[in-house]
Motif scaffolding. Structure first.
Motif, PDB file in Angstrom:
ATOM      1  N   ARG A 270      -4.612   0.899 -13.415  1.00  0.00           N
ATOM      2  CA  ARG A 270      -4.759   0.122 -12.187  1.00  0.00           C
ATOM      3  C   ARG A 270      -3.613  -0.865 -11.969  1.00  0.00           C
ATOM      4  O   ARG A 270      -3.702  -1.741 -11.105  1.00  0.00           O
TER       5      ARG A 270
ATOM      6  N   ARG B 150       0.822  -1.215   0.000  1.00  0.00           N
ATOM      7  CA  ARG B 150       0.000   0.000   0.000  1.00  0.00           C
ATOM      8  C   ARG B 150       0.858   1.269   0.000  1.00  0.00           C
ATOM      9  O   ARG B 150       0.381   2.337  -0.353  1.00  0.00           O
TER      10      ARG B 150
ATOM     11  N   SER C 233      -0.538   5.169  -8.987  1.00  0.00           N
ATOM     12  CA  SER C 233      -0.742   5.211  -7.541  1.00  0.00           C
ATOM     13  C   SER C 233      -1.352   6.531  -7.095  1.00  0.00           C
ATOM     14  O   SER C 233      -1.292   7.543  -7.808  1.00  0.00           O
TER      15      SER C 233
ATOM     16  N   GLU D 107     -10.226   4.730  -5.243  1.00  0.00           N
ATOM     17  CA  GLU D 107      -9.097   5.379  -4.583  1.00  0.00           C
ATOM     18  C   GLU D 107      -8.398   6.359  -5.515  1.00  0.00           C
ATOM     19  O   GLU D 107      -8.030   7.471  -5.102  1.00  0.00           O
TER      20      GLU D 107
ATOM     21  N   PHE E 271      -4.175  -0.127  -6.955  1.00  0.00           N
ATOM     22  CA  PHE E 271      -5.140   0.766  -6.321  1.00  0.00           C
ATOM     23  C   PHE E 271      -6.478   0.665  -7.045  1.00  0.00           C
ATOM     24  O   PHE E 271      -6.532   0.447  -8.259  1.00  0.00           O
TER      25      PHE E 271
END
Length: 220
Positions: A182, A42, A164, A190, A186
Motif C-alpha cells: 500500500r 491518483r 499501484s 482498489e 491505493f
C-alpha cells in the motif's frame, strides 16, 4: 512455480510518489494548467507517456506533452535528494534472493533516476538485472516493462510486486500474478479489484508473510 520476482521500484521500494505528484503539479503550472495534487497522485504509477493525457486531457498532450515531460524531469530532479527507501526494502529483496528467485528491479524511469534509487536500497548487490526507460516502448499500464523484466533474466514464470493499480494492469496483460503493497496510497479494495492476489501494508509486513505467498521458500 515462479522462478522470477519482479519488483517495481518507484513507490514500491523507494518513497517517490508524492515527489512525482509535486513535480507534475509544478510542470503543469508552467503552462498555466492547474490540477489538484490529489488527482495527480491518483495517476502516479503510469508512465509519463500516458500521464499527461490521463490527468490533463488529450489536447494538452498534443499541445505540450513533450515539453511537460521535460519540465517534469527538471522539477523532479530538484526533489530527488529528498527521496528515501521504504523501511525493510533491502532486507526484503535479500530474503527473496536467498529463496532462489531471479530478482529483477523494474522501472521505466530515466537511467540516472533508476541508478540513484538502486543506490538507496543497495539494489545492485542483489538484483540479477534491472530495467530503465531504455528497455520499453510504452510504459504502464502497458505490459512492456513486465515483459522486459522477464526477458532480462530469461525467466519462464514471474511474480510482480508493486504499489499501484497500473502495475496490476500491466502484469495482468502478460498473465503475471501480482502481490501489492500500500506504499503508493491505493486502498486494499482498489488493488484487489485490479487483480492483485494479496495486499500488505508495508514491505516489513510483506517480508514477514513471504511464506504465505508465491514467493515462499521452495519445497524440497
Amino acid at each position: 512455480m515462479a522462478d522470477t520476482a519482479i519488483f517495481d521500484v518507484d513507490g514500491t521500494l523507494v518513497d517517490t510518489n508524492y515527489q512525482h505528484a509535486l513535480a507534475w503539479f509544478r510542470a503543469l503550472r508552467r503552462y498555466d494548467i492547474t490540477r489538484p495534487i490529489w488527482r495527480l497522485h491518483r495517476g502516479i504509477g503510469m508512465g509519463g507517456d500516458q500521464f499527461v493525457a490521463a490527468v490533463a486531457g488529450r489536447e494538452v498532450e498534443e499541445a505540450h506533452g513533450d515539453d511537460l515531460r521535460a519540465a517534469w524531469q527538471e522539477e523532479f530532479e530538484q526533489l530527488i535528494g529528498e527521496i528515501q527507501p521504504f523501511a525493510g526494502a533491502h532486507e526484503l529483496l535479500a530474503d527473496v534472493k536467498e529463496r532462489g528467485f531471479r530478482l529483477v528491479l523494474a522501472s521505466s524511469g530515466k537511467t540516472e533516476h533508476v541508478e540513484a534509487f538502486l543506490d538507496l536500497i543497495d539494489g545492485r548487490s542483489l538484483a540479477d538485472a534491472w530495467t530503465t526507460s531504455d528497455d520499453v516502448q510504452a510504459s504502464k499500464p502497458e505490459p512492456d516493462l513486465v515483459s522486459a523484466a522477464l526477458a532480462k533474466v530469461e525467466g519462464a514464470s514471474g511474480v510482480m510486486v508493486g504499489d499501484s493499480i497500473y502495475d496490476a494492469q500491466a502484469a495482468a496483460k502478460v498473465d503475471v500474478p501480482m502481490l501489492g503493497v500500500r506504499t503508493g496510497g491505493f486502498s486494499v479494495g482498489e488493488l484487489l479489484e485490479a487483480g492483485v492476489l494479496q495486499v500488505f501494508d508495508s514491505l516489513v509486513a510483506f517480508r514477514t508473510s513471504l511464506d504465505g505467498t508465491p514467493l515462499a521458500k521452495p519445497r524440497r
